[in-house]
Design a protein around this motif. Structure first.
Motif, short mmCIF file in Angstrom:
data_model
loop_
_atom_site.label_atom_id
_atom_site.label_comp_id
_atom_site.label_asym_id
_atom_site.label_seq_id
_atom_site.Cartn_x
_atom_site.Cartn_y
_atom_site.Cartn_z
N VAL A 74 41.30 -41.29 -54.97
CA VAL A 74 40.73 -40.07 -54.40
C VAL A 74 41.14 -38.82 -55.18
N ARG A 75 42.30 -38.85 -55.81
CA ARG A 75 42.85 -37.64 -56.42
C ARG A 75 42.74 -37.68 -57.94
N ASP A 76 41.99 -36.74 -58.48
CA ASP A 76 41.83 -36.63 -59.92
C ASP A 76 43.17 -36.24 -60.55
N ARG A 117 37.34 -46.56 -59.67
CA ARG A 117 36.73 -45.26 -59.92
C ARG A 117 37.72 -44.15 -59.54
N ILE A 118 37.65 -43.05 -60.24
CA ILE A 118 38.42 -41.86 -59.91
C ILE A 118 37.43 -40.80 -59.42
N ARG A 121 37.36 -34.28 -59.88
CA ARG A 121 37.96 -33.06 -59.35
C ARG A 121 36.90 -32.09 -58.86
N ARG A 122 35.68 -32.21 -59.38
CA ARG A 122 34.60 -31.33 -58.92
C ARG A 122 34.36 -31.51 -57.43
N VAL A 123 34.54 -32.73 -56.93
CA VAL A 123 34.36 -32.98 -55.50
C VAL A 123 35.45 -32.25 -54.72
N HIS A 124 36.70 -32.38 -55.16
CA HIS A 124 37.82 -31.69 -54.51
C HIS A 124 37.59 -30.18 -54.51
N ASP A 125 37.19 -29.65 -55.66
CA ASP A 125 36.96 -28.21 -55.76
C ASP A 125 35.83 -27.77 -54.82
N ALA A 126 34.78 -28.58 -54.72
CA ALA A 126 33.66 -28.24 -53.84
C ALA A 126 34.09 -28.26 -52.38
N VAL A 127 34.95 -29.22 -52.01
CA VAL A 127 35.45 -29.27 -50.64
C VAL A 127 36.27 -28.03 -50.33
N ALA A 129 35.92 -25.13 -51.58
CA ALA A 129 34.98 -24.02 -51.42
C ALA A 129 34.29 -24.07 -50.06
N GLU A 130 33.90 -25.26 -49.63
CA GLU A 130 33.23 -25.39 -48.33
C GLU A 130 34.19 -25.12 -47.18
N LEU A 131 35.44 -25.54 -47.34
CA LEU A 131 36.43 -25.30 -46.29
C LEU A 131 36.78 -23.82 -46.16
N SER A 132 36.61 -23.06 -47.23
CA SER A 132 37.03 -21.66 -47.22
C SER A 132 36.27 -20.84 -46.17
N VAL A 133 35.09 -21.30 -45.77
CA VAL A 133 34.32 -20.57 -44.75
C VAL A 133 34.56 -21.14 -43.35
N GLN A 134 35.46 -22.13 -43.26
CA GLN A 134 35.76 -22.76 -41.97
C GLN A 134 37.14 -22.34 -41.44
N GLU A 135 37.66 -21.22 -41.94
CA GLU A 135 38.97 -20.70 -41.53
C GLU A 135 40.04 -21.78 -41.59
N PRO A 136 40.31 -22.31 -42.80
CA PRO A 136 41.25 -23.42 -42.90
C PRO A 136 42.71 -23.02 -42.78
N GLY A 137 43.02 -21.73 -42.94
CA GLY A 137 44.43 -21.33 -42.95
C GLY A 137 45.10 -21.84 -44.21
N ASP A 138 46.43 -21.86 -44.19
CA ASP A 138 47.18 -22.36 -45.34
C ASP A 138 47.20 -23.89 -45.29
N TYR A 139 46.87 -24.51 -46.42
CA TYR A 139 46.96 -25.97 -46.49
C TYR A 139 47.25 -26.36 -47.93
N VAL A 140 47.62 -27.60 -48.12
CA VAL A 140 47.98 -28.08 -49.45
C VAL A 140 46.75 -28.65 -50.15
N VAL A 141 46.16 -29.68 -49.56
CA VAL A 141 44.95 -30.31 -50.12
C VAL A 141 44.09 -30.84 -48.98
N PRO A 142 42.80 -31.03 -49.21
CA PRO A 142 41.97 -31.70 -48.20
C PRO A 142 42.42 -33.15 -48.02
N SER A 143 42.10 -33.72 -46.89
CA SER A 143 42.44 -35.13 -46.65
C SER A 143 41.58 -36.04 -47.52
N SER A 144 42.08 -37.26 -47.72
CA SER A 144 41.31 -38.25 -48.49
C SER A 144 39.96 -38.51 -47.82
N GLY A 145 39.96 -38.55 -46.48
CA GLY A 145 38.71 -38.79 -45.77
C GLY A 145 37.68 -37.72 -46.05
#
Length: 209
Positions: A74-76, A117-118, A121-127, A129-145
């Protein structure tokens, strides 16, 4: 069918096993209550979870590992190499968080004639960006799910498929923005891109959250 590590509805196993493609995660704690079929095993390939899986004979010999045709890291590695100096300042307690075990999963896949498959990172970066409008607060990384859901939704090969989630409780490690991820997933359900397996008897995928 993307099967998270949370609990699944009663009767879900047969519905999950009937899916054309079943993706599971890491130690697959909902197995076998969530069925037996495993086509893809998505793994967190950095840090302590990766080390624990690769050093566990029980995991290496488990049914999901034996049966899967593909292992998705999951992690590039490049993404997480870039994260290391930032986390060293913001989260010094996570000193081993970016340790890369991707080669271990590559060797595991090659040893058993599986595809590895790996996730880009474009997927991680896109997530992010999408989370930024969902008021995510401080976090480290999105979940694998969350990363795998985004990957499947972005893949042309799955564009015509019904994508159903089971076992997504949106709870766990505080370094993942689970509340924001729930809101993002729910928005995809409303748009018709996703469903949840949430009916009491799991007779059919539900459009509701």
């Amino acid at each position: 069918m993307i099967v998270g590590n949370g609990s699944v509805p009663e009767g879900a196993a047969d519905v999950i096993d009937a899916a054309d493609l079943v993706v599971r995660f890491n130690m697959t704690p909902s197995f076998p209550a969530s069925g037996h079929k495993t086509d893809v095993l998505a793994v967190c390939n950095t840090g302590r979870p990766a080390k624990a899986m690769l050093s566990s004979d029980a995991w290496l010999d488990s049914e999901p590992v034996r049966d899967c045709a593909e292992i998705w890291s999951v992690r590039d590695p490049e993404k997480f190499r870039a994260l290391r100096p930032h986390l060293a300042v913001s989260h010094p307690e996570l000193g081993d968080f970016c340790d890369d075990y991707t080669e271990g999963f590559e060797r595991l896949a090659a040893r058993h004639d599986k595809v590895h498959r790996i996730i880009s990172r474009r997927v991680h970066d896109a997530v992010d960006a999408e989370l930024s409008v969902q008021e995510p607060g401080d976090y480290v990384v999105p979940s694998s799910g969350m990363v795998i859901v985004a990957h499947v939704l972005s893949e042309p090969a799955f564009a015509a498929d019904t994508i159903c989630l089971a076992g997504f409780s949106h709870e766990g490690w505080e370094g993942h923005p689970f509340s924001a991820e729930r809101r993002l997933i729910d928005s995809r359900i409303v748009s018709g891109r996703l469903t949840r397996l949430s009916s009491p008897n799991a007779s059919s995928p539900s459009q509701g959250a």
